[in-house]
Design a protein around this motif. Structure first.
Motif, PDB file in Angstrom:
ATOM      1  N   TYR A  27     -54.934  18.521  -7.173  1.00  0.00           N
ATOM      2  CA  TYR A  27     -53.659  19.161  -6.878  1.00  0.00           C
ATOM      3  C   TYR A  27     -52.633  18.127  -6.427  1.00  0.00           C
ATOM      4  O   TYR A  27     -52.963  17.022  -5.994  1.00  0.00           O
ATOM      5  CB  TYR A  27     -53.825  20.211  -5.771  1.00  0.00           C
ATOM      6  CG  TYR A  27     -54.152  19.608  -4.421  1.00  0.00           C
ATOM      7  CD1 TYR A  27     -53.146  19.224  -3.534  1.00  0.00           C
ATOM      8  CD2 TYR A  27     -55.480  19.391  -4.036  1.00  0.00           C
ATOM      9  CE1 TYR A  27     -53.446  18.652  -2.313  1.00  0.00           C
ATOM     10  CE2 TYR A  27     -55.786  18.820  -2.814  1.00  0.00           C
ATOM     11  CZ  TYR A  27     -54.759  18.443  -1.956  1.00  0.00           C
ATOM     12  OH  TYR A  27     -55.064  17.857  -0.762  1.00  0.00           O
ATOM     13  N   ILE A  28     -51.372  18.511  -6.545  1.00  0.00           N
ATOM     14  CA  ILE A  28     -50.243  17.800  -5.933  1.00  0.00           C
ATOM     15  C   ILE A  28     -49.418  18.872  -5.230  1.00  0.00           C
ATOM     16  O   ILE A  28     -49.036  19.870  -5.841  1.00  0.00           O
ATOM     17  CB  ILE A  28     -49.374  17.061  -6.967  1.00  0.00           C
ATOM     18  CG1 ILE A  28     -50.196  16.018  -7.717  1.00  0.00           C
ATOM     19  CG2 ILE A  28     -48.172  16.404  -6.297  1.00  0.00           C
ATOM     20  CD1 ILE A  28     -49.446  15.368  -8.874  1.00  0.00           C
ATOM     21  N   PHE A  29     -49.152  18.678  -3.950  1.00  0.00           N
ATOM     22  CA  PHE A  29     -48.405  19.660  -3.172  1.00  0.00           C
ATOM     23  C   PHE A  29     -47.248  18.956  -2.474  1.00  0.00           C
ATOM     24  O   PHE A  29     -47.454  18.012  -1.707  1.00  0.00           O
ATOM     25  CB  PHE A  29     -49.323  20.327  -2.139  1.00  0.00           C
ATOM     26  CG  PHE A  29     -48.657  21.432  -1.362  1.00  0.00           C
ATOM     27  CD1 PHE A  29     -48.617  22.720  -1.861  1.00  0.00           C
ATOM     28  CD2 PHE A  29     -48.079  21.180  -0.123  1.00  0.00           C
ATOM     29  CE1 PHE A  29     -48.004  23.743  -1.134  1.00  0.00           C
ATOM     30  CE2 PHE A  29     -47.470  22.190   0.605  1.00  0.00           C
ATOM     31  CZ  PHE A  29     -47.436  23.479   0.093  1.00  0.00           C
TER      32      PHE A  29
ATOM     33  N   TYR B 243     -41.731  24.990  -1.631  1.00  0.00           N
ATOM     34  CA  TYR B 243     -42.716  23.970  -1.990  1.00  0.00           C
ATOM     35  C   TYR B 243     -42.934  23.973  -3.501  1.00  0.00           C
ATOM     36  O   TYR B 243     -42.563  24.916  -4.215  1.00  0.00           O
ATOM     37  CB  TYR B 243     -44.048  24.196  -1.270  1.00  0.00           C
ATOM     38  CG  TYR B 243     -44.775  25.475  -1.642  1.00  0.00           C
ATOM     39  CD1 TYR B 243     -45.501  25.592  -2.826  1.00  0.00           C
ATOM     40  CD2 TYR B 243     -44.766  26.576  -0.784  1.00  0.00           C
ATOM     41  CE1 TYR B 243     -46.165  26.757  -3.164  1.00  0.00           C
ATOM     42  CE2 TYR B 243     -45.430  27.748  -1.112  1.00  0.00           C
ATOM     43  CZ  TYR B 243     -46.127  27.829  -2.302  1.00  0.00           C
ATOM     44  OH  TYR B 243     -46.787  28.984  -2.645  1.00  0.00           O
ATOM     45  N   ILE B 244     -43.540  22.884  -3.978  1.00  0.00           N
ATOM     46  CA  ILE B 244     -43.953  22.763  -5.381  1.00  0.00           C
ATOM     47  C   ILE B 244     -45.437  22.431  -5.395  1.00  0.00           C
ATOM     48  O   ILE B 244     -45.875  21.497  -4.721  1.00  0.00           O
ATOM     49  CB  ILE B 244     -43.152  21.664  -6.117  1.00  0.00           C
ATOM     50  CG1 ILE B 244     -41.659  21.992  -6.120  1.00  0.00           C
ATOM     51  CG2 ILE B 244     -43.647  21.518  -7.561  1.00  0.00           C
ATOM     52  CD1 ILE B 244     -40.792  20.888  -6.692  1.00  0.00           C
ATOM     53  N   PHE B 245     -46.196  23.212  -6.150  1.00  0.00           N
ATOM     54  CA  PHE B 245     -47.640  23.003  -6.233  1.00  0.00           C
ATOM     55  C   PHE B 245     -48.049  22.804  -7.686  1.00  0.00           C
ATOM     56  O   PHE B 245     -47.618  23.546  -8.575  1.00  0.00           O
ATOM     57  CB  PHE B 245     -48.383  24.219  -5.666  1.00  0.00           C
ATOM     58  CG  PHE B 245     -49.876  24.185  -5.912  1.00  0.00           C
ATOM     59  CD1 PHE B 245     -50.714  23.483  -5.058  1.00  0.00           C
ATOM     60  CD2 PHE B 245     -50.438  24.841  -7.005  1.00  0.00           C
ATOM     61  CE1 PHE B 245     -52.087  23.440  -5.282  1.00  0.00           C
ATOM     62  CE2 PHE B 245     -51.801  24.807  -7.240  1.00  0.00           C
ATOM     63  CZ  PHE B 245     -52.630  24.105  -6.384  1.00  0.00           C
TER      64      PHE B 245
ATOM     65  N   LEU C 139     -51.921  25.212 -13.104  1.00  0.00           N
ATOM     66  CA  LEU C 139     -50.869  26.020 -12.495  1.00  0.00           C
ATOM     67  C   LEU C 139     -49.825  25.115 -11.865  1.00  0.00           C
ATOM     68  O   LEU C 139     -50.153  24.194 -11.116  1.00  0.00           O
ATOM     69  CB  LEU C 139     -51.447  26.948 -11.415  1.00  0.00           C
ATOM     70  CG  LEU C 139     -50.417  27.700 -10.551  1.00  0.00           C
ATOM     71  CD1 LEU C 139     -49.648  28.716 -11.386  1.00  0.00           C
ATOM     72  CD2 LEU C 139     -51.087  28.376  -9.365  1.00  0.00           C
ATOM     73  N   ILE C 140     -48.560  25.374 -12.194  1.00  0.00           N
ATOM     74  CA  ILE C 140     -47.429  24.770 -11.496  1.00  0.00           C
ATOM     75  C   ILE C 140     -46.651  25.924 -10.879  1.00  0.00           C
ATOM     76  O   ILE C 140     -46.256  26.856 -11.576  1.00  0.00           O
ATOM     77  CB  ILE C 140     -46.520  23.960 -12.443  1.00  0.00           C
ATOM     78  CG1 ILE C 140     -47.287  22.789 -13.056  1.00  0.00           C
ATOM     79  CG2 ILE C 140     -45.289  23.455 -11.698  1.00  0.00           C
ATOM     80  CD1 ILE C 140     -46.485  22.014 -14.077  1.00  0.00           C
ATOM     81  N   LYS C 141     -46.451  25.850  -9.582  1.00  0.00           N
ATOM     82  CA  LYS C 141     -45.769  26.925  -8.876  1.00  0.00           C
ATOM     83  C   LYS C 141     -44.626  26.349  -8.060  1.00  0.00           C
ATOM     84  O   LYS C 141     -44.823  25.463  -7.227  1.00  0.00           O
ATOM     85  CB  LYS C 141     -46.750  27.664  -7.958  1.00  0.00           C
ATOM     86  CG  LYS C 141     -46.169  28.877  -7.259  1.00  0.00           C
ATOM     87  CD  LYS C 141     -47.262  29.617  -6.498  1.00  0.00           C
ATOM     88  CE  LYS C 141     -46.744  30.876  -5.849  1.00  0.00           C
ATOM     89  NZ  LYS C 141     -47.826  31.630  -5.173  1.00  0.00           N
ATOM     90  N   ILE C 142     -43.416  26.848  -8.316  1.00  0.00           N
ATOM     91  CA  ILE C 142     -42.236  26.466  -7.545  1.00  0.00           C
ATOM     92  C   ILE C 142     -41.858  27.663  -6.687  1.00  0.00           C
ATOM     93  O   ILE C 142     -41.377  28.675  -7.190  1.00  0.00           O
ATOM     94  CB  ILE C 142     -41.064  26.055  -8.454  1.00  0.00           C
ATOM     95  CG1 ILE C 142     -41.489  24.922  -9.403  1.00  0.00           C
ATOM     96  CG2 ILE C 142     -39.859  25.634  -7.629  1.00  0.00           C
ATOM     97  CD1 ILE C 142     -40.460  24.583 -10.457  1.00  0.00           C
TER      98      ILE C 142
END
Length: 412
Positions: free
Chosen positions: A356-358, A385-387, A396-399
């Motif tokens: 992951y990148i958070f 946040y951006i995950f 999954l990319i979540k903004i």
């Protein structure tokens, strides 16, 4: 009886009109070139339905007078034909920031007025520019891009058959707000794009919801950035930026923690007094700097170290110069290489053993947004946040945006 027939006919005509206006779609994709390696599709009619639905439930927006945009002609009245699926693409071997779309011009006078209202400047030869956007007019079509470097390199459209499928929107997306697809010689990877009330999600499958507990845990932390990546994810990210260095590094995994801090930076300059004697002048300015720790787990630490030295990324003080932020120290221990900021490092004690990148928004970042336009600054300020996460074949990319009285689609 006649009144009943009239009502019935009106109902049928109204239903048919609504269907063709909001639901019937032309799924053909005419403007995707054969040298595209990434495609973004936006379902315009689904966006319209979602916008109308949200607008109906927020009556405060019905009579809102947007004085700021009164002088600007809206895109819907720009004189171009808006397709049912907006087709945005990236060309092979070009910068990651370069994206293009092609639109048909229906009314050249309206389009010319639109360009003028949006302050596009004629650059000659039917080419216009406005800040980061460029437009090239070719006959009855216009090419809109974030760069003018490769406008002439856009290839001919893909054939009607693509990987033994008819080339239409169904080849790249299902029932979602939009999609992004990555095309390679071996396969095409499709990711859906969904616009929710206060978040944007880009995911490979519905099972991408497995990241909920990880995201909830990361939200509770104070770090600006946390990341853990295995060898495959390091390779994937480096290839996106055309930096295929993962094989040379022999890195098996990466762990990173970063915090931001505002400090007083001393500026020393020199001048002269009335007698022409040199005097030292000291002033201060506030700057934002990261405090960090980066750990690389490698199968051959000597090989990785030698690669850094060949690239001249390690100086005589054992500082890793490829990271430009403040002095740091790099050292190796068995199969591990660590890079730490010297003033105040951040510990990587909390290991999730996931990919992951958070990135959590931080008010100290707002000074960076000065170089962006007002609309971009406002968007970034509202991001919570951006995950980015990966489990096997699920991505999954979540903004996530901060809670607001209006849903995201009404603020775009």
């Amino acid at each position: 009886m006649k009144k009943k027939y009239v009502v019935l006919v009106i109902t049928i005509l109204l239903s048919a009109s609504i269907y063709f206006l909001l639901f019937h779609k032309n799924k053909s994709l005419k403007f995707i070139p054969e040298n595209a390696d990434a495609i973004v599709l936006v379902d315009v009619k689904k966006v319209t339905r979602q916008y109308i639905s949200e607008l109906l439930t927020h009556p405060s927006e019905w009579l809102k007078d947007d004085k700021k945009n009164k002088s600007k002609i809206s895109f819907s009245k720009s004189g171009v034909k808006i397709p049912d699926f907006l087709q945005i693409f990236h060309l092979k071997n070009t910068k990651i920031s370069e994206w293009y779309t092609i639109l048909e011009i229906e009314d050249k006078e309206k389009f010319s007025a639109f360009l003028k209202s949006r302050q596009f400047v004629n650059d000659g030869k039917d080419r216009f520019k406005n800040g980061r956007f460029f437009i090239q007019i070719e006959g009855e079509k216009c090419i809109l891009g974030t760069s003018d470097q490769n406008l002439k390199n856009i290839g001919s459209p893909l054939s009607q058959k693509f990987r033994n499928k008819v080339l239409n929107a169904d080849s790249f997306m299902q029932d979602s707000f939009g999609s992004i697809s990555f095309i390679s010689e071996l396969r095409t990877r499709n990711f859906s794009i969904d616009l929710n009330e206060d978040e944007i999600e880009i995911k490979s499958s519905e099972s991408s919801g497995d990241f909920k507990s990880l995201i909830a845990d990361l939200e509770s932390k104070t770090e600006f950035l946390k990341a853990e990546l295995d060898q495959n994810n390091i390779k994937n990210i480096s290839s996106v930026f055309n930096k295929n260095i993962s094989d040379s590094l022999s890195v098996n995994s990466l762990k990173m923690s970063v915090n931001l801090e505002e400090i007083n930076d001393t500026i020393i300059s020199y001048g002269y007094d009335d007698n022409f004697n040199e005097i030292e002048k000291v002033s201060y300015q506030k700057i934002v700097q990261p405090n960090y720790e980066l750990i690389l787990q490698t199968s051959d630490a000597d090989k990785t170290w030698n690669y850094f030295q060949q690239k001249k990324w390690i100086n005589s003080q054992n500082q890793f110069t490829a990271i430009p932020f403040q002095p740091n120290t790099i050292y190796k221990n068995n199969n591990q290489i660590s890079i730490k900021s010297t003033q105040r490092s951040v510990k990587n004690d909390d290991i999730k053993k996931q990919n992951y990148i958070f990135v959590k928004n931080n008010p100290l970042l707002f000074s960076v947004f000065k170089t962006f336009g007002n609309s971009y600054k406002e968007f970034f300020k509202n991001v919570d946040y951006i995950f980015c996460g990966n489990k096997s074949e699920d991505y999954l990319i979540k903004i996530k945006l901060k809670k607001n009285e209006l849903p995201l689609i009404l603020k775009l």
